[in-house]
Each structure stands twice: as structure tokens, then as C-alpha cells.
Scaffold this motif. Structure first.
Motif, PDB file in Angstrom:
ATOM      1  N   ILE B 201       5.340  58.523   0.733  1.00  8.38           N
ATOM      2  CA  ILE B 201       6.715  58.676   1.212  1.00  8.38           C
ATOM      3  C   ILE B 201       7.274  57.267   1.371  1.00  8.38           C
ATOM      4  N   GLY B 204      11.893  53.274   4.832  1.00  8.57           N
ATOM      5  CA  GLY B 204      13.333  53.030   4.896  1.00  8.57           C
ATOM      6  C   GLY B 204      14.154  54.195   4.414  1.00  8.57           C
ATOM      7  N   GLU B 205      13.579  55.391   4.436  1.00  6.63           N
ATOM      8  CA  GLU B 205      14.296  56.577   3.984  1.00  6.63           C
ATOM      9  C   GLU B 205      14.157  57.650   5.052  1.00  6.63           C
ATOM     10  N   ASN B 207      14.409  61.081   7.192  1.00  2.00           N
ATOM     11  CA  ASN B 207      14.257  62.492   6.854  1.00  2.00           C
ATOM     12  C   ASN B 207      15.194  63.293   7.761  1.00  2.00           C
ATOM     13  N   VAL B 208      16.080  64.040   7.143  1.00  2.00           N
ATOM     14  CA  VAL B 208      16.964  64.896   7.939  1.00  2.00           C
ATOM     15  C   VAL B 208      16.257  66.241   8.073  1.00  2.00           C
ATOM     16  N   THR B 209      15.760  66.530   9.281  1.00  2.00           N
ATOM     17  CA  THR B 209      14.909  67.716   9.436  1.00  2.00           C
ATOM     18  C   THR B 209      15.692  68.962   9.830  1.00  2.00           C
ATOM     19  N   ARG B 247      11.687  57.820  10.341  1.00  2.02           N
ATOM     20  CA  ARG B 247      10.343  57.584   9.791  1.00  2.02           C
ATOM     21  C   ARG B 247       9.861  56.152   9.999  1.00  2.02           C
ATOM     22  N   ASP B 253      16.720  53.106   8.011  1.00  3.37           N
ATOM     23  CA  ASP B 253      17.723  53.742   7.154  1.00  3.37           C
ATOM     24  C   ASP B 253      18.999  53.990   7.971  1.00  3.37           C
TER      25      ASP B 253
END
Lengths: 383, 337
Positions: B201, B204-205, B207-209, B247, B253
Motif C-alpha cells: 500500500i 501518502g495516500e 484511505n477513505v473508509t 495511513r 495526504d
């Protein structure tokens, strides 16, 4: 089970579906319904879809309200004609609920239907087998040769989740993960159609499948065609669903977009092109795609296949002018709003065997599952 | 794909990377058996919470190193090993122990690439346990990730679930810069579907959960679970929450956070770290500077109070941000007028 009373069951769509929620009933208690009619909208953790009645008759009872959630196989309603009394129906429901509770417990105890792995042609190949449900101790009864389902580029066996269970009511049905996809090995050789068709034959040999009916979607359609041309005696019929292999054009932007998208929002824009109804691109669908793309070896496999099959945004293998060489029945099934492979490519198949379905895009087998299932069922049973 | 715990996911990430790359080694206090053990009980422990159990049997004593209780020594050794060709995964048993080896981390490992003009890389991963809830008192329960986030040259990772843990740890081990990987003690027994194959994974990205229209909740580590729980509960009432799990706090991010706040107009940040100069203040500053016009209510921060983590169980439970506190904060920003 009482005479004349038919249960409308919660369907099972896809490997991971264990329960569904009623979103909306499109019919009311007392309505006459007919087989194939859209009667209820059901939401699963993956997707919302319309359930089409399997039988015709009077919908005497609706036993699950909108918003209710229940496991697969649960009673959503009762179809029976007026000769059956309300008391009989009440007694039937009571009995069913008792038996169903036992069944659910037994199903949970038993291992759920799981994909299996077979070593074939130097690769691990993942597949899911489904057949007619039989009572314990009875032998499995199925019609004719088994069915083998081949997904498209970037897909996996779950793409057939609305089709495999329906076909498995009468046939033994295998859904396969092609090399580089799903749970199969990520080694894709030259990344061309021939590599895929060799893998399909190796898979059939490994499982001892002498002859099968093939249905292939998109890239899987080109694979089906290639297999049928090379091994005609082992193929009972070919169904080409929004198929590659019938013309040079293909949506190259979609293909490279799919391979290169690493973020959810980029992938969403790409995946929306697959459907006529873009709202079908759910968070779970994108999550599954992202999870697949993150696995070691997948990116290389996708790049190799992109180059091997669709370099420069054109299909490398076009077999349209060889359709007449095929000795078995062939049909094309297409979504009228396909934005990936032009619907005009269906014209390679004679008009009588060409089915273009309105209101569906490239994933016609998901968007118009009942129609596709009927067409697949017909060609399989007639050949 | 099978159901795995966070602990198993971390273990599997290390095992698969050690199989793939022989320069990957692990080192730390008791990572195989415990220095105090008698002969033959090398595998008795596998780390205090059993995360590295089974590794020495497969990879041997040359690649699985028990170290003395000297963080200043073995963290420094790991940094040197990384700069000279290995890919060490060092375990700083509790993040709270960083005080004695911080120079090795932020002045040495974190600055090698910069100080040597890009000619040195330091592929070092430091795994460390953090967080309250284990009744481990104030020297073994802190959330010190803001301190590491503060330091340029370090990457800081806070996996919030088993799937996240495996993919982010493999990414950390393959990264050519020093990465501090924070494992929350209270997450080790949480489970979910985790692929059997190695996967990564990217850092710097976010996660919209969860997706909702009314409030953005930015949460870290264990707090992501709490935020998801609150979002699911409030959805039934018609309050839509977007939950963002960044993350990694470095790199961060920020774009995703700002975009989500622009959509919802309200922000709740949930951070288990002490409230001054933590991620909640950092995210609040980021949003107020970049999405001020989108805000319909003051930003709400849900954090512990500015105290050591208490030892008394009842007070420790009061200390940790709870789903109830998050829910109250969401209701407050939604009700603001």
C-alpha cells in the motif's frame, strides 16, 4: 413442502454474499407476477441489484419488509394461487422458518462454497465450481457438458456472480481466474491471447474436462474464440459477451487507465466506463480492484498483457473472419451502451445469434443478468 | 485470502519479505526468545506480544537477532547496517523507549540521505508498539508518533487494521528511507480478510473508509475503528460521516483531507496522542489554512487530556478518546449554527 406454495428466496450473488437487505419492493402483496419480472431490489455489501421472479403466479405474501436483512435462502415472499388458503400459507411459513433456522446452522457449520486451486500448465489456477444442489446421498444431476466461464481483462471469477448460480441450477459450471488475474499465478508469459487459451486447455486437462461450453467476457471472449478455433472438438458452444477478438478497435484509454490508476478516485472514473448505470461502481467494487492491483506481480502482469493484447490501443488478435470455421453454435451478447468494445463488433456473428441488450454497458452480464442467463442457458441446452 | 489478525498480518509481511530478500533481517529485544531464557527456549516468546514468533526457525540466528536491552546500541547498529547494505527491521519494543535512541533515529538515520548529498540510502524499518488500553501505565502506553512526524527524513506509518498492516509493512521494508511503523497494542487481535500474497500500500495516500455528506472525521490508528463505528451508527440516524484514515502522517495526504472537508464542511479530528502539537492540531491548521471558506462549524478535536496515561483502569478508560466522545463531537459540529 406444501403443494402449490412457492418460496421467493433471498438470492446468492457472488462468493462473498451471505445476506441481503430489501431496498424496495416493486410489486405488492396480491399482485400477479411473472417469471423474469423485476420484483424486488436487494442490496448486498457489494452491489445493489434487482431480483427477477423465477416463477409466475400470485404473490400472496411479502414476508420481508423494506430495510429487512436476511441470509441467502431466506423467505422474502410466497407465491401461490387462490386455491391455497391463508391458513395453509401461515402453517407453511411457520414450518419453513423452523426448517430454515436448521438449514442456516448447517450451512454455517459446513464450509462455505470456496474457490479451489489446481496446478495446470505450470501455473496455479483458481476456479470456482458450482453444480445443481442435491440432497445428501443423492447423485448430482446435470445436463450435458459443463460450462466454463472466462472473465475479461483485469477481472476475476467473481465477475460471473450473477450468472454462475443461475446456470448451476441445471449444469455444472466452472468460473476460472485466467493467468495474471484473481487467485491464479501472475505469470502471463507473452501476455497474449494464445497464452490464455493454452492455460484454459491446460486447466480443462487438469480437471479432466473433455468438452465444455464456453462463455467469455471481453478479453475472455477472445480467449474462448481462440480455444474454439484450435480445439473445436472440445467445445460445445461459444457465447461471446461484449467480446474482444472481433475487431481492432477497443477503448485504449480505459485499458491504460485501468492499469495505471493507483488511487480510488482515479480508478472510479475508469471503472464507471464499464457500466451503463455508473452508480453500480460501489466502494467495495473499487476496494476489491485496488486490493487486486496492489498484489505483487499484478502490475507487471497487467502491463505485459496490455502490451501483448492491446498495444497502442488496438486489439492484436482479430478472429472475426474465422467465425465461419467454427462447427459449434456461437452467439454474441452485447450491452447496447458498451463503451469498451464497440457494439458494432457483434456484427461478426450472424444476426440470428446476435443479442444486443438495451440499458447495459460492458458489464452486461452484471447489469442484465437475467437476460444473459437466459441466453446462455438456451445455447447450452440446445447444443 | 483468509481471515488474519493484525499480529498475523505483521508476522506474514516480515516472513514474506525475508523470503524474498535475504538482506532483510530482524533485530530487537526478545524478538526470538528472550535473552533471559535458558538454552533451548529461543522461541519461547517471539517478542513480548508474540509478533515475531516462528521467524528464527525459518531464518536462523544470523537473520533474527536478539539484542541487549540497549536501544541506543541496537537502533544505531540497525541504522548503520541499513546504510551499508542490509534492510533491517528493528523492533523498538515500546515507542516510549525512544528517549534513549532518538539521536540515532532523527540525527543519524533520518539525515543520512540529506547529509551525504543523496549518495547514501537508509532502508531501515523501526517497528514499535504504542497506545493506551493495555493497563501498561504511563511509560508503556504513549502515542509518540507526532514526535517522529515532526522530523524531516523519517516516514511515519500508523496501520489501522490487519489488511493495512501487511501492505504498509511490506511497503516500509522495501522503502529506501527510514520508516517508523507504529503498531497499536489494542489492534493485535483484530481480524479481517488479508490476501495470502505479498502486496503493498503506497505511503501518502489516505484511505477513505466511510463516505457521508455532513462531517469529515480524520482519525489515526486505532481511532479509525472507533470513527467507523460512530459513522455506521450515525448513518442510521441520517448523519453522514466521511472517515479519512491518512495511513501515514509523514508523508501526509493533505489533498484528500482538504477535498473531504470541502465536501462536508465540517471536521472532527480524532488523535490518541497528547493534545499539544499532535496530529489533531496539525490537521486543524492544514484545514483552516486551506479550506476555511468550506467550514460551516468550528473544527473539533477529540484527544486525551494533557496528562500522562493513567494506570488506574477506570481513569485510563476515561483518558482514551472513545466512540462516545467522537459521537458527541460529531453531534456538536452538526448542530452548530
Amino acid at each position: 413442502m406444501s403443494e402449490g406454495i412457492i418460496v421467493v428466496p433471498m438470492p446468492k450473488w457472488g462468493l462473498s454474499m451471505t445476506e441481503g437487505t430489501i431496498v424496495e419492493w416493486m410489486v405488492e402483496e396480491g399482485d400477479e407476477i411473472s417469471a423474469g419480472e423485476e420484483i424486488v431490489e436487494i442490496e448486498t455489501s457489494k452491489i445493489t441489484n434487482v431480483y427477477e421472479a423465477a416463477v409466475s403466479g400470485k404473490l400472496r405474501r411479502i414476508t420481508m419488509a423494506e430495510g429487512d436483512t436476511a441470509p441467502i435462502g431466506a423467505m422474502m415472499g410466497i407465491v401461490a394461487d387462490d386455491s391455497v388458503s391463508d391458513d395453509e400459507i401461515d402453517a407453511f411459513i411457520e414450518e419453513f422458518e423452523k426448517e430454515f433456522a436448521v438449514l442456516v446452522a448447517a450451512m454455517e457449520a459446513e464450509a462455505a462454497l470456496e474457490p479451489e486451486i489446481v496446478e495446470a500448465g505450470g501455473r496455479s489456477m483458481r476456479y470456482l465450481r458450482m453444480g445443481p444442489v442435491v440432497a445428501e446421498g443423492e447423485e448430482e444431476k446435470s445436463e450435458g457438458d459443463p460450462v466454463l466461464l472466462l472473465h475479461g481483462f483485469g477481472g476475476d471469477l467473481n465477475n460471473w456472480m450473477f450468472n454462475q448460480p443461475a446456470l448451476a441450477e441445471n449444469h455444472i459450471v466452472y468460473a476460472l481466474d485466467l493467468p495474471g488475474h484473481g487467485g491464479s499465478s501472475k505469470d502471463v508469459g507473452a501476455g497474449d491471447i494464445a497464452t490464455m487459451s493454452d492455460a484454459v486447455i491446460a486447466f480443462m486437462d487438469a480437471l479432466g474436462l473433455q468438452k465444455v461450453h464456453l462463455a467469455g467476457h471481453s478479453m475472455g471472449g477472445a480467449v474462448a474464440l481462440d480455444v474454439a478455433l484450435k480445439h473445436g472438438d472440445r467445445i460445445g458452444s461459444v457465447s461471446l459477451v461484449c467480446s474482444a477478438g472481433l475487431g481492432a478497435e477497443i477503448n485504449g484509454d480505459y485499458l491504460s487507465g485501468f492499469v495505471n490508476a493507483a488511487k480510488r478516485k482515479d480508478l472510479k472514473l475508469v471503472a464507471q466506463q464499464l457500466f451503463a448505470d455508473e452508480s453500480l461502481v460501489t466502494r467495495d467494487l473499487l476496494d476489491d480492484l485496488l486490493k487486486f492491483k496492489r498484489i505483487d506481480g499484478v502490475q507487471d502482469a497487467l502491463q505485459t498483457m496490455l502490451k501483448g493484447m492491446f498495444d497502442g490501443g488496438n486489439q492484436a488478435l482479430v478472429l472475426a473472419d474465422r467465425i465461419s470455421e467454427l462447427g459449434m453454435p456461437v452467439q454474441a451478447i452485447w450491452g447496447a451502451e458498451d463503451r469498451i468494445v464497440p457494439v458494432a463488433h457483434a456484427e461478426a456473428i450472424p444476426k440470428a445469434q446476435r443479442h444486443v441488450l438495451d440499458g447495459a454497458g460492458h458489464m452486461v452480464h452484471l447489469e442484465k443478468a437475467a437476460d444473459v442467463n437466459r441466453l446462455l442457458g438456451e445455447i447450452i441446452s440446445s447444443s | 485470502m483468509s481471515i488474519k489478525s493484525y499480529r498475523e498480518a505483521v508476522n506474514e509481511a516480515i516472513v514474506q519479505e525475508m523470503r524474498r530478500d535475504e538482506t532483510v533481517i530482524i533485530m530487537g529485544e526478545d524478538v526470538k526468545g528472550g535473552m533471559g531464557g535458558s538454552a533451548g527456549v529461543d522461541e519461547a516468546w517471539g517478542g513480548v506480544l508474540g509478533v515475531t514468533k516462528g521467524l528464527v526457525a525459518e531464518f536462523g540466528h544470523d537473520r533474527v537477532l536478539d539484542t541487549p536491552i540497549t536501544e541506543s546500541g541496537f537502533i544505531g547498529a540497525a541504522a548503520g547496517a541499513a546504510a551499508t547494505g542490509l534492510r533491517p527491521v528493528a523492533e523498538l519494543m515500546f515507542a516510549d523507549f525512544v528517549g534513549v535512541c532518538f539521536d540515532q533515529i532523527f540525527n543519524q538515520a533520518g539525515k543520512f540521505r540529506y547529509m551525504f548529498g543523496g549518495k547514501a540510502v537508509t532502508p531501515l524499518t523501526i517497528r514499535t508498539m504504542y497506545g493506551a488500553g493495555m493497563r501498561a501505565a504511563s511509560q508503556h502506553s504513549q502515542c509518540l508518533y507526532p514526535i517522529f512526524t515532526h522530523m524531516p527524513g523519517l516516514k511515519v506509518v500508523l496501520p489501522s487494521s490487519a489488511y493495512e498492516a501487511k501492505g504498509l509493512l511490506i511497503q516500509a521494508i522495501r522503502d529506501d528511507d527510514p520508516v517508523v511503523f507504529f503498531e497499536h497494542k489494542m489492534l493485535y487481535d483484530t481480524t479481517e480478510e488479508v490476501p495470502d500474497e505479498p502486496y503493498t500500500i503506497p505511503f501518502g495516500e489516505a484511505n477513505v473508509t466511510r463516505e457521508g455528506d455532513d462531517v469529515t472525521i480524520v482519525a489515526f490508528g486505532r481511532m479509525v475503528r472507533f470513527a467507523n463505528k460512530v459513522a455506521d451508527k450515525l448513518e442510521a440516524e441520517g448523519i453522514g460521516c466521511t472517515v479519512v484514515d491518512p495511513r501515514t502522517t509523514s508523508p501526509l495526504d493533505g489533498d484528500t483531507i482538504i477535498e473531504c472537508v470541502e465536501d462536508t464542511g465540517r471536521l472532527v479530528v480524532v488523535d490518541e496522542a497528547s493534545p499539544r502539537c499532535n496530529m489533531a492540531t496539525d490537521i486543524s491548521a492544514l484545514v483552516s489554512a486551506n479550506a476555511f471558506r468550506a467550514l460551516k462549524a468550528p473544527i473539533k478535536m477529540v484527544t486525551p487530556p494533557h496528562t500522562p496515561v493513567p494506570f488506574a483502569p477506570e481513569i485510563e478508560d476515561l483518558y482514551v478518546p472513545s466512540p462516545e466522545k467522537i459521537e458527541a463531537a460529531v453531534r456538536e459540529v452538526v448542530g452548530y449554527s
